[in-house]
Design a protein around this motif. Structure first.
Motif, PDB file in Angstrom:
ATOM      1  N   ASP A 227      -6.794   9.771  11.061  1.00 54.71           N
ATOM      2  CA  ASP A 227      -6.863   8.818  12.172  1.00 54.71           C
ATOM      3  C   ASP A 227      -5.682   7.863  12.204  1.00 54.71           C
ATOM      4  O   ASP A 227      -5.424   7.224  13.227  1.00 54.71           O
ATOM      5  CB  ASP A 227      -8.173   8.036  12.091  1.00 54.71           C
ATOM      6  N   GLY A 228      -4.962   7.706  11.088  1.00 58.03           N
ATOM      7  CA  GLY A 228      -3.721   6.943  11.102  1.00 58.03           C
ATOM      8  C   GLY A 228      -3.885   5.440  11.129  1.00 58.03           C
ATOM      9  O   GLY A 228      -3.100   4.757  11.810  1.00 58.03           O
ATOM     10  N   VAL A 229      -4.866   4.903  10.398  1.00 57.11           N
ATOM     11  CA  VAL A 229      -5.138   3.465  10.432  1.00 57.11           C
ATOM     12  C   VAL A 229      -5.012   2.876   9.032  1.00 57.11           C
ATOM     13  O   VAL A 229      -5.980   2.815   8.279  1.00 57.11           O
ATOM     14  CB  VAL A 229      -6.547   3.183  10.995  1.00 57.11           C
ATOM     15  N   PRO A 230      -3.813   2.421   8.632  1.00 61.03           N
ATOM     16  CA  PRO A 230      -3.692   1.710   7.355  1.00 61.03           C
ATOM     17  C   PRO A 230      -4.367   0.344   7.452  1.00 61.03           C
ATOM     18  O   PRO A 230      -4.291  -0.301   8.494  1.00 61.03           O
ATOM     19  CB  PRO A 230      -2.174   1.551   7.186  1.00 61.03           C
TER      20      PRO A 230
ATOM     21  N   LEU B  78       0.823  -1.200   0.000  1.00 56.61           N
ATOM     22  CA  LEU B  78       0.000   0.000   0.000  1.00 56.61           C
ATOM     23  C   LEU B  78       0.858   1.251   0.000  1.00 56.61           C
ATOM     24  O   LEU B  78       0.556   2.236  -0.664  1.00 56.61           O
ATOM     25  CB  LEU B  78      -0.913   0.009   1.232  1.00 56.61           C
ATOM     26  N   GLY B  79       1.951   1.207   0.779  1.00 56.56           N
ATOM     27  CA  GLY B  79       2.815   2.381   0.846  1.00 56.56           C
ATOM     28  C   GLY B  79       3.416   2.718  -0.495  1.00 56.56           C
ATOM     29  O   GLY B  79       3.688   3.875  -0.794  1.00 56.56           O
TER      30      GLY B  79
ATOM     31  N   VAL C 162       2.959   5.097   6.217  1.00 58.35           N
ATOM     32  CA  VAL C 162       4.113   5.937   5.899  1.00 58.35           C
ATOM     33  C   VAL C 162       5.304   5.011   5.682  1.00 58.35           C
ATOM     34  O   VAL C 162       5.710   4.295   6.602  1.00 58.35           O
ATOM     35  CB  VAL C 162       4.398   6.938   7.026  1.00 58.35           C
ATOM     36  N   PRO C 163       5.870   4.961   4.482  1.00 56.05           N
ATOM     37  CA  PRO C 163       6.918   3.971   4.196  1.00 56.05           C
ATOM     38  C   PRO C 163       8.205   4.275   4.945  1.00 56.05           C
ATOM     39  O   PRO C 163       8.435   5.402   5.419  1.00 56.05           O
ATOM     40  CB  PRO C 163       7.116   4.105   2.690  1.00 56.05           C
ATOM     41  N   ALA C 164       9.046   3.271   5.053  1.00 61.71           N
ATOM     42  CA  ALA C 164      10.368   3.461   5.653  1.00 61.71           C
ATOM     43  C   ALA C 164      11.096   4.586   4.919  1.00 61.71           C
ATOM     44  O   ALA C 164      11.155   4.595   3.689  1.00 61.71           O
ATOM     45  CB  ALA C 164      11.169   2.165   5.579  1.00 61.71           C
ATOM     46  N   GLY C 165      11.608   5.540   5.688  1.00 63.09           N
ATOM     47  CA  GLY C 165      12.298   6.685   5.099  1.00 63.09           C
ATOM     48  C   GLY C 165      11.379   7.798   4.649  1.00 63.09           C
ATOM     49  O   GLY C 165      11.847   8.854   4.207  1.00 63.09           O
ATOM     50  N   GLY C 166      10.060   7.605   4.767  1.00 62.22           N
ATOM     51  CA  GLY C 166       9.100   8.600   4.298  1.00 62.22           C
ATOM     52  C   GLY C 166       8.616   9.517   5.406  1.00 62.22           C
ATOM     53  O   GLY C 166       8.921   9.340   6.592  1.00 62.22           O
TER      54      GLY C 166
ATOM     55  N   LEU D 201      12.263   4.229  10.620  1.00 62.47           N
ATOM     56  CA  LEU D 201      12.263   2.796  10.905  1.00 62.47           C
ATOM     57  C   LEU D 201      12.511   2.012   9.623  1.00 62.47           C
ATOM     58  O   LEU D 201      12.372   2.554   8.522  1.00 62.47           O
ATOM     59  CB  LEU D 201      10.906   2.387  11.493  1.00 62.47           C
ATOM     60  N   PRO D 202      12.826   0.712   9.737  1.00 63.79           N
ATOM     61  CA  PRO D 202      13.033  -0.097   8.530  1.00 63.79           C
ATOM     62  C   PRO D 202      11.733  -0.623   7.927  1.00 63.79           C
ATOM     63  O   PRO D 202      11.774  -1.384   6.964  1.00 63.79           O
ATOM     64  CB  PRO D 202      13.896  -1.261   9.046  1.00 63.79           C
ATOM     65  N   VAL D 203      10.587  -0.221   8.478  1.00 60.14           N
ATOM     66  CA  VAL D 203       9.287  -0.742   8.050  1.00 60.14           C
ATOM     67  C   VAL D 203       8.281   0.400   8.004  1.00 60.14           C
ATOM     68  O   VAL D 203       8.489   1.464   8.606  1.00 60.14           O
ATOM     69  CB  VAL D 203       8.781  -1.832   9.023  1.00 60.14           C
TER      70      VAL D 203
END
Length: 523
Positions: A124-127, A16-17, A134-138, A106-108
């Motif tokens: 609300d922050g619920v994938p 999804l990310g 939010v992808p790693a590094g994003g 984070l790595p995830v």
């Protein structure tokens, strides 16, 4: 760096990310489900516009990253945090717009869920329901009005990341604060295993998923053999596997919790990130009136909390005021918050957080004068004094819901057991690949009743996103409520915040294996 176990859910969220909005939209359109309000649709924007805003912005940056934390007494642990344990508190004033940028180092993939706030749905922050992870590094910026004063907190809503160090308080201050007090102390309770002996919450989940075996699975109160621990001593654990310590807790029992107290063995119980042997010390003066904002950020543990030599006046739960009640101790489930007032005596006193049913405790110290600190093993007498269940509290008059017959009732049975570790709602584990397949439908403007019916042999702290409900006819306004084995708890709310909202057990491991559901507004 702590180990991360790849699961079907982590692969889905990683996809999804990377995939963009098209895949998120597809996940919001399950076959057989009527059209739902989109998390970013016009009804959501209209609801946000109606919130009482000051026009002021409160910018903040939250960085999720690997860190080795000092738990005290020479004990350290590699984990993931928001910069310290717990993370730094974020403070706003009611009506301010919080502009919070999450930097994911984070790595995830990860996210931020703003626990207890009635905010706009797409924040609300619920994938994968309300956003892509939010992808790693994003990076991602959350922006919403914090219109209701109270004690809240934030944490990821991805896997069992909550049971690492990724949590922090969110305090929304009241510009017309009615309480009178001299000082404030935020108290965060937590059960801790991450990085201890090489263990991680993902490893604990993998072990729990195997279940105990040899029973019926316990889908109802007639099938509780999977939780019958009478042959085990309290706190006994399963055998180690593959050279790793076992995380499975057997024999934890509590009368207050109606039986089985928890699934997971934790080596430490923390108060504000410190172990009991080397506690945080809150320094003050005799006679000072202190407001304690207490939150349980744990993954699997309820805490019975008391301050030795003092009584506590309960003023709020889950951010909403209640009729003041004087108690000796509190029972705080995962995700719950309580605000209390206390007038400090002269001396040194333990603030003890008894891990209910687990024969362990965390603690801090309150020092207002000379004297030796009590030993870490001291248990204040107040722990056995007056404890009120949340249902025994009464909502303050100004926040009580007006009497109204429900327009819609959803019976939500809490099902599952330790045999197969198959926790679910109505016997159906939540499917992240089909997040809107079986929603609990509501209509805007309705009075909605949720009947949480516990058919299992264990207690569950049930949480509803985006709303607060009233417990029973006159009980407190809450967003997280303990449901004991064999009991039914009735929760009413007004459907005034359109979108798609999770309801789930706030035991991190129960929720992750499927004790979740979706409360969704019809379009």
């Amino acid at each position: 760096m702590p180990e991360f176990t790849v699961t079907r859910r982590s692969l889905l969220l990683a996809g999804l990310g990377a995939a963009g909005a098209g895949l998120l939209a597809a996940c919001s359109d399950a076959a057989g489900t009527p059209p739902l309000v989109d998390p970013s649709g016009s009804p959501v924007a209209a609801a946000e516009a109606r919130r009482r805003g000051t026009g002021r912005e409160r910018p903040v940056t939250v960085t999720a990253a690997a860190e080795t934390v000092d738990l005290g007494g020479g004990t350290t642990a590699p984990t993931w945090t928001f910069g310290g344990l717990p993370g730094p508190a974020v403070r706003t004033t009611a009506g301010d717009t919080l502009v919070a940028t999450l930097n994911n180092r984070l790595p995830v993939p990860t996210s931020l869920h703003w626990h207890g706030l009635a905010l706009r749905n797409d924040m609300d922050g619920v994938p994968p329901v309300t956003m892509r992870p939010v992808p790693a590094g994003g990076d991602f910026t959350y922006r919403f009005v914090t219109d209701r004063p109270g004690t809240y907190w934030f944490h990821p809503h991805v896997g069992v990341q909550l049971d690492r160090g990724l949590h922090a308080p969110l305090i929304v201050e009241d510009p017309a604060e009615p309480l009178g007090y001299d000082e404030e102390w935020v108290v965060v309770l937590d059960d801790w295993l991450d990085g201890v002996g090489g263990g991680t919450p993902d490893q604990a989940l993998a072990e729990l998923r195997k279940g105990m075996g040899g029973g019926s699975g316990g889908h109802d109160m007639s099938g509780m053999s999977g939780h019958d621990m009478s042959g085990h001593a309290r706190g006994n654990t399963g055998a180690p596997t593959g050279g790793q310590p076992s995380f499975m807790l057997m024999g934890a029992s509590s009368d207050l919790l109606g039986g089985d107290a928890g699934d997971v063995r934790y080596p430490h119980h923390l108060v504000n990130g410190r172990i009991a042997a080397d506690p945080e010390v809150y320094a003050s003066k005799p006679g000072r009136r202190v407001r304690l904002r207490i939150l349980n950020a744990g993954g699997d543990t309820a805490y019975r909390l008391a301050l030795g030599g003092h009584r506590l006046t309960v003023t709020h739960t889950d951010g909403y005021p209640v009729r003041h009640e004087e108690v000796d101790a509190l029972l705080v489930g995962m995700g719950e918050r309580y605000d209390v007032l206390v007038t400090l005596q002269d001396g040194v006193f333990p603030l003890t957080a008894l891990a209910e049913g687990k024969d362990a405790a965390g603690r801090a110290l309150v020092r207002t004068g000379a004297g030796e600190a009590p030993a870490a093993t001291v248990r204040p007498a107040e722990l056995d004094g007056r404890i009120l269940a949340a249902s025994e509290l009464r909502a303050a008059e100004e926040v009580r819901l007006p009497a109204r017959t429900p327009d819609r009732t959803h019976r939500i049975e809490l099902t599952g057991g330790m045999d197969r570790y198959d926790w679910a709602l109505n016997g159906r584990p939540y499917d992240m690949a089909k997040p809107t397949a079986h929603p609990f439908l509501v209509g805007a403007g309705e009075r909605v009743r949720l009947e949480f019916v516990n058919r299992t042999a264990m207690w569950h702290p049930m949480h509803l996103h985006g709303h607060t409900f009233q417990v029973g006819d006159q009980g407190p306004r809450k967003d997280t409520v303990i449901v004991l084995p064999g009991r039914t708890v009735t929760c009413d709310f007004d459907a005034d915040n359109p979108g798609q909202w999770m309801t789930h057990c706030h035991n991190a491991y129960h929720g992750e294996v499927g004790m979740m559901g979706l409360v969704a507004y019809r379009a």
